[in-house]
Scaffold this motif. Structure first.
Motif, PDB file in Angstrom:
ATOM      1  N   PHE A   1       7.209   2.022  -3.495  1.00 56.88           N
ATOM      2  CA  PHE A   1       8.367   2.833  -3.106  1.00 56.88           C
ATOM      3  C   PHE A   1       9.679   2.170  -3.538  1.00 56.88           C
ATOM      4  CE2 PHE A   1       6.249   5.223   0.668  1.00 56.88           C
ATOM      5  CZ  PHE A   1       5.767   6.163  -0.222  1.00 56.88           C
ATOM      6  N   ALA A   2       9.785   0.873  -3.309  1.00 57.06           N
ATOM      7  CA  ALA A   2      11.040   0.188  -3.606  1.00 57.06           C
ATOM      8  C   ALA A   2      11.242   0.011  -5.104  1.00 57.06           C
ATOM      9  CB  ALA A   2      11.074  -1.166  -2.903  1.00 57.06           C
ATOM     10  N   ARG A   3      10.154  -0.184  -5.832  1.00 53.82           N
ATOM     11  CA  ARG A   3      10.283  -0.486  -7.256  1.00 53.82           C
ATOM     12  C   ARG A   3      10.279   0.763  -8.123  1.00 53.82           C
ATOM     13  NH1 ARG A   3       8.805  -5.077 -10.957  1.00 53.82           N
ATOM     14  NH2 ARG A   3      10.087  -4.477 -12.748  1.00 53.82           N
ATOM     15  N   TYR A   4       9.496   1.760  -7.758  1.00 50.33           N
ATOM     16  CA  TYR A   4       9.280   2.876  -8.680  1.00 50.33           C
ATOM     17  C   TYR A   4       9.852   4.216  -8.221  1.00 50.33           C
ATOM     18  CZ  TYR A   4       6.369  -0.433 -11.161  1.00 50.33           C
ATOM     19  OH  TYR A   4       5.935  -1.536 -11.850  1.00 50.33           O
ATOM     20  N   ILE A   5      10.440   4.269  -7.045  1.00 51.40           N
ATOM     21  CA  ILE A   5      11.118   5.499  -6.620  1.00 51.40           C
ATOM     22  C   ILE A   5      12.617   5.182  -6.556  1.00 51.40           C
ATOM     23  CG2 ILE A   5      11.341   7.264  -4.816  1.00 51.40           C
ATOM     24  CD1 ILE A   5       8.514   7.306  -5.730  1.00 51.40           C
ATOM     25  N   PRO A   6      13.441   5.878  -7.344  1.00 54.97           N
ATOM     26  CA  PRO A   6      14.886   5.617  -7.262  1.00 54.97           C
ATOM     27  C   PRO A   6      15.400   6.032  -5.888  1.00 54.97           C
ATOM     28  CG  PRO A   6      14.428   7.493  -8.711  1.00 54.97           C
ATOM     29  CD  PRO A   6      13.104   6.961  -8.274  1.00 54.97           C
ATOM     30  N   THR A   7      16.173   5.165  -5.248  1.00 56.96           N
ATOM     31  CA  THR A   7      16.520   5.419  -3.841  1.00 56.96           C
ATOM     32  C   THR A   7      17.305   6.711  -3.633  1.00 56.96           C
ATOM     33  OG1 THR A   7      18.386   3.935  -4.172  1.00 56.96           O
ATOM     34  CG2 THR A   7      16.500   3.040  -2.993  1.00 56.96           C
ATOM     35  N   THR A   8      18.092   7.133  -4.630  1.00 62.41           N
ATOM     36  CA  THR A   8      18.959   8.285  -4.372  1.00 62.41           C
ATOM     37  C   THR A   8      18.488   9.576  -5.036  1.00 62.41           C
ATOM     38  OG1 THR A   8      20.329   7.667  -6.249  1.00 62.41           O
ATOM     39  CG2 THR A   8      21.017   6.865  -4.090  1.00 62.41           C
ATOM     40  N   GLU A   9      17.361   9.524  -5.736  1.00 57.49           N
ATOM     41  CA  GLU A   9      16.880  10.728  -6.425  1.00 57.49           C
ATOM     42  C   GLU A   9      15.455  11.034  -5.980  1.00 57.49           C
ATOM     43  OE1 GLU A   9      19.113  12.202  -8.282  1.00 57.49           O
ATOM     44  OE2 GLU A   9      20.468  10.508  -8.009  1.00 57.49           O
ATOM     45  N   ASP A  10      14.950  12.181  -6.428  1.00 56.29           N
ATOM     46  CA  ASP A  10      13.530  12.441  -6.222  1.00 56.29           C
ATOM     47  C   ASP A  10      12.739  11.448  -7.059  1.00 56.29           C
ATOM     48  OD1 ASP A  10      14.234  14.541  -4.680  1.00 56.29           O
ATOM     49  OD2 ASP A  10      13.596  16.115  -6.065  1.00 56.29           O
TER      50      ASP A  10
ATOM     51  N   ILE B   1       3.936  11.459   3.532  1.00 53.90           N
ATOM     52  CA  ILE B   1       4.391  10.334   2.719  1.00 53.90           C
ATOM     53  C   ILE B   1       5.920  10.184   2.753  1.00 53.90           C
ATOM     54  CG2 ILE B   1       4.520  11.639   0.567  1.00 53.90           C
ATOM     55  CD1 ILE B   1       3.279   9.231  -0.840  1.00 53.90           C
ATOM     56  N   GLY B   2       6.625  11.311   2.911  1.00 52.87           N
ATOM     57  CA  GLY B   2       8.087  11.262   2.981  1.00 52.87           C
ATOM     58  C   GLY B   2       8.580  10.477   4.194  1.00 52.87           C
ATOM     59  N   HIS B   3       7.876  10.603   5.305  1.00 54.90           N
ATOM     60  CA  HIS B   3       8.244   9.816   6.487  1.00 54.90           C
ATOM     61  C   HIS B   3       8.064   8.328   6.202  1.00 54.90           C
ATOM     62  CE1 HIS B   3       7.023  13.696   8.556  1.00 54.90           C
ATOM     63  NE2 HIS B   3       8.260  13.527   8.974  1.00 54.90           N
ATOM     64  N   ALA B   4       6.930   8.012   5.581  1.00 55.05           N
ATOM     65  CA  ALA B   4       6.656   6.602   5.265  1.00 55.05           C
ATOM     66  C   ALA B   4       7.764   6.050   4.372  1.00 55.05           C
ATOM     67  CB  ALA B   4       5.304   6.475   4.569  1.00 55.05           C
ATOM     68  N   TYR B   5       8.186   6.857   3.419  1.00 56.91           N
ATOM     69  CA  TYR B   5       9.225   6.431   2.483  1.00 56.91           C
ATOM     70  C   TYR B   5      10.529   6.111   3.210  1.00 56.91           C
ATOM     71  CZ  TYR B   5      12.451   6.601  -1.475  1.00 56.91           C
ATOM     72  OH  TYR B   5      13.411   6.296  -2.401  1.00 56.91           O
ATOM     73  N   GLU B   6      10.939   7.019   4.088  1.00 55.91           N
ATOM     74  CA  GLU B   6      12.209   6.801   4.796  1.00 55.91           C
ATOM     75  C   GLU B   6      12.137   5.593   5.737  1.00 55.91           C
ATOM     76  OE1 GLU B   6      14.652  10.215   5.941  1.00 55.91           O
ATOM     77  OE2 GLU B   6      14.645   9.394   7.961  1.00 55.91           O
ATOM     78  N   PHE B   7      11.021   5.453   6.437  1.00 58.39           N
ATOM     79  CA  PHE B   7      10.842   4.272   7.302  1.00 58.39           C
ATOM     80  C   PHE B   7      11.021   2.995   6.476  1.00 58.39           C
ATOM     81  CE2 PHE B   7       7.690   6.776  10.168  1.00 58.39           C
ATOM     82  CZ  PHE B   7       8.675   7.048  11.101  1.00 58.39           C
ATOM     83  N   ILE B   8      10.396   2.980   5.304  1.00 57.42           N
ATOM     84  CA  ILE B   8      10.404   1.765   4.478  1.00 57.42           C
ATOM     85  C   ILE B   8      11.807   1.475   3.936  1.00 57.42           C
ATOM     86  CG2 ILE B   8       9.555   0.787   2.296  1.00 57.42           C
ATOM     87  CD1 ILE B   8       6.822   2.072   2.969  1.00 57.42           C
ATOM     88  N   LEU B   9      12.490   2.513   3.452  1.00 56.21           N
ATOM     89  CA  LEU B   9      13.862   2.308   2.959  1.00 56.21           C
ATOM     90  C   LEU B   9      14.734   1.661   4.028  1.00 56.21           C
ATOM     91  CD1 LEU B   9      14.895   5.594   1.075  1.00 56.21           C
ATOM     92  CD2 LEU B   9      14.267   3.393   0.091  1.00 56.21           C
ATOM     93  N   ALA B  10      14.678   2.232   5.224  1.00 51.60           N
ATOM     94  CA  ALA B  10      15.524   1.722   6.309  1.00 51.60           C
ATOM     95  C   ALA B  10      15.099   0.312   6.697  1.00 51.60           C
ATOM     96  CB  ALA B  10      15.444   2.650   7.518  1.00 51.60           C
ATOM     97  N   ASP B  11      13.807   0.076   6.705  1.00 49.98           N
ATOM     98  CA  ASP B  11      13.311  -1.240   7.108  1.00 49.98           C
ATOM     99  C   ASP B  11      13.739  -2.325   6.125  1.00 49.98           C
ATOM    100  OD1 ASP B  11      11.601  -2.830   8.946  1.00 49.98           O
ATOM    101  OD2 ASP B  11      10.523  -3.231   7.079  1.00 49.98           O
ATOM    102  N   ILE B  12      13.687  -2.001   4.835  1.00 54.59           N
ATOM    103  CA  ILE B  12      14.102  -2.976   3.820  1.00 54.59           C
ATOM    104  C   ILE B  12      15.566  -3.353   4.044  1.00 54.59           C
ATOM    105  CG2 ILE B  12      14.611  -3.269   1.357  1.00 54.59           C
ATOM    106  CD1 ILE B  12      12.099  -1.525   0.796  1.00 54.59           C
TER     107      ILE B  12
END
Ligand SMILES: [Zn+2]
Length: 476
Positions: free
Chosen positions: A327-336, A20-31
């Protein structure tokens, strides 16, 4: 000509399937990449996989597989994931790509010519999990605290990179924000780490680790997997990867404008990588963005705990739009950030299906059933407002979505207050006016959502063009 805005994710290590961590990073960068493109900025977005190293070699061996086939297999899963997540990369690099191997060897020779590589007998503790030599003080009861494994004692002759030569320069570059570290609180952490940094062993004996890029001019050694992997960012910065000879001026996309990485590999990117660049005469990265980890109900996900969430499963149950939104709404981008299954369901049912899906549905059904003519109402400007840009530049993805949901709430309130379904009978011009305003709201909402939820945004645009309502989020 304007240089491409060059954005990278870390490249994923293929010793396992994606989590799931890979998915998260892909999505952050893609946004972020999609947002930049929306501003009209030319973007080059690089992602990919890191294939070499002892860990992959041993994993393939333990599963009785040929290492290349094993790397191919897992690379396939990562590619599949980027496809399912709608990741708009420009290149998916593999560290076994020919142009990467050539670049890495070219770079090695450059650093060597600078006098920054030297041979040294070395004895140390090597954690295969970390792919890194450990100092005795880093170990807990003789074990790597991250992997709970006893590191191997390794004694061999290795090439060392003279990192110590660049510490002073790096300190200044970081302090002065020439290399900008986001979030800012990571900066002090980095300066402390830099204080302790030493020369790094950057090669391995081929006898022990045969799976790597050969060191030019030394048949017995392959490059250390981190030295090789970090260079992917430079490989992808070359505009003509097929040209035979390499010159420094070929790397037209360099420096990277934004390198998005997880906190666990931050120091490799902010210290070793930047020192390598300085040694070879390249500018450092402009910005390094460090994101946190995703936990499950506050707990770290791990195979040993048996609580690993498969991103493919999440996509299967609620769709890619819900995952990107969550991911974008409920995970703070710079924290866990926590993954909460009930909040994931709520994101789908309440935020997406109820607030947004119903609004679009009600609007379109009313307009088509009553043949309301909305021509004459101005379309959208296709320009991002200042509040949006300011928040995006600060990676405040949740705040942007929260603002968009305020607009959605506003449109819903207007709909309920003005009751256009009644006014169409009693006061048609007024009803038409209300629907025109909601129409404009929906066009804007869709535009604002496009970096976050690209396929949903496309679908909404399509429905607003054809006036053919189709349910976006079916009840499950
Ligand atoms: Zn370890």
């Amino acid at each position: 000509m304007e240089k491409d805005f060059y954005i990278t994710t870390a490249i994923a290590y293929v010793n396992n399937r994606p989590h799931i961590g890979h998915a998260y990073e892909f999505i952050l960068a893609d946004i972020f990449a999609r947002y930049k493109r929306l501003l009209g900025t030319p973007v080059f977005f690089n992602t990919g996989v890191d294939e070499h190293g002892q860990k992959v070699w041993q994993k393939a061996l333990s599963e009785g597989q040929d290492v290349r086939k094993y790397a191919d297999l897992n690379t396939g899963f990562f590619k599949e994931l980027t496809k399912e997540l709608a990741i708009s990369y420009d290149r998916f690099i593999r560290t076994t790509d020919k142009d990467h191997i050539k670049t890495a060897q070219w770079f090695w020779q450059r650093v060597k010519a600078k006098g920054d590589l030297y041979l040294k007998d070395y004895e140390g503790y090597y954690c295969v999990g970390c792919e890194e030599f450990k100092e005795e003080e880093d170990l807990t009861d003789g074990k790597c605290p991250i992997h709970n494994l006893q590191p191997e004692k390794v004694a061999e002759k290795n090439w060392f990179f003279r990192l110590s030569r660049y510490k002073k320069q790096l300190r200044l570059l970081i302090k002065e924000n020439i290399i900008e570290i986001v979030p800012a609180h990571r900066k002090q952490e980095l300066l402390n780490l830099l204080e302790k940094a030493q020369d790094v062993s950057v090669s391995r004996s081929k006898k022990r680790v045969p799976w790597g890029i050969p060191v030019p001019g030394d048949e017995d050694q392959v490059m250390y997997v981190w030295f090789d992997a970090l260079l992917n960012y430079l490989t992808a910065a070359r505009k003509n990867p097929r040209s035979l000879s390499i010159k420094k001026s070929d790397f037209e996309r360099w420096p990277a404008d934004l390198q998005i990485i997880g906190k666990d590999i931050f120091r490799f990117h902010a210290i070793l990588w930047q020192a390598m660049l300085l040694s070879a005469g390249f500018s450092p990265s402009r910005k390094i963005f460090v994101h946190g980890f995703i936990t499950l109900r506050g707990e770290k996900m791990s195979k040993t705990l048996g609580n690993v969430i498969d991103p493919f499963n999440l996509i299967k149950t609620r769709g890619v739009t819900t995952l990107r939104y969550y991911f974008a709404r409920y995970i703070p981008t710079t924290e866990d950030g926590d993954f909460l299954p009930e909040l994931f369901d709520k994101a789908y049912e309440s935020d997406l299906a109820n607030d947004l899906g119903n609004l679009l549905q009600r609007f379109l059904v009313l307009v088509t059933k009553n043949d309301v003519n909305l021509s004459g109402f101005i379309g959208r400007e296709e320009r991002l407002p200042d509040w949006y840009i300011e928040k995006m530049e600060n990676f405040q993805f949740a705040e942007v979505l929260s603002e968009i949901w305020k607009i959605i709430g506003e449109a819903n309130r207007l709909f309920n207050k003005e009751r256009p379904w009644e006014k169409l009978k009693t006061d048609p011009p007024k009803a038409r006016q209300t629907l025109g305003i909601i129409y404009r709201f929906l066009l804007d909402i869709s535009f604002f959502l496009s970096p976050f939820l690209p396929s949903l945004s496309q679908e909404i645009d399509q429905q607003l063009k054809t006036f053919q309502p189709k349910i976006l989020f079916p009840k499950t």
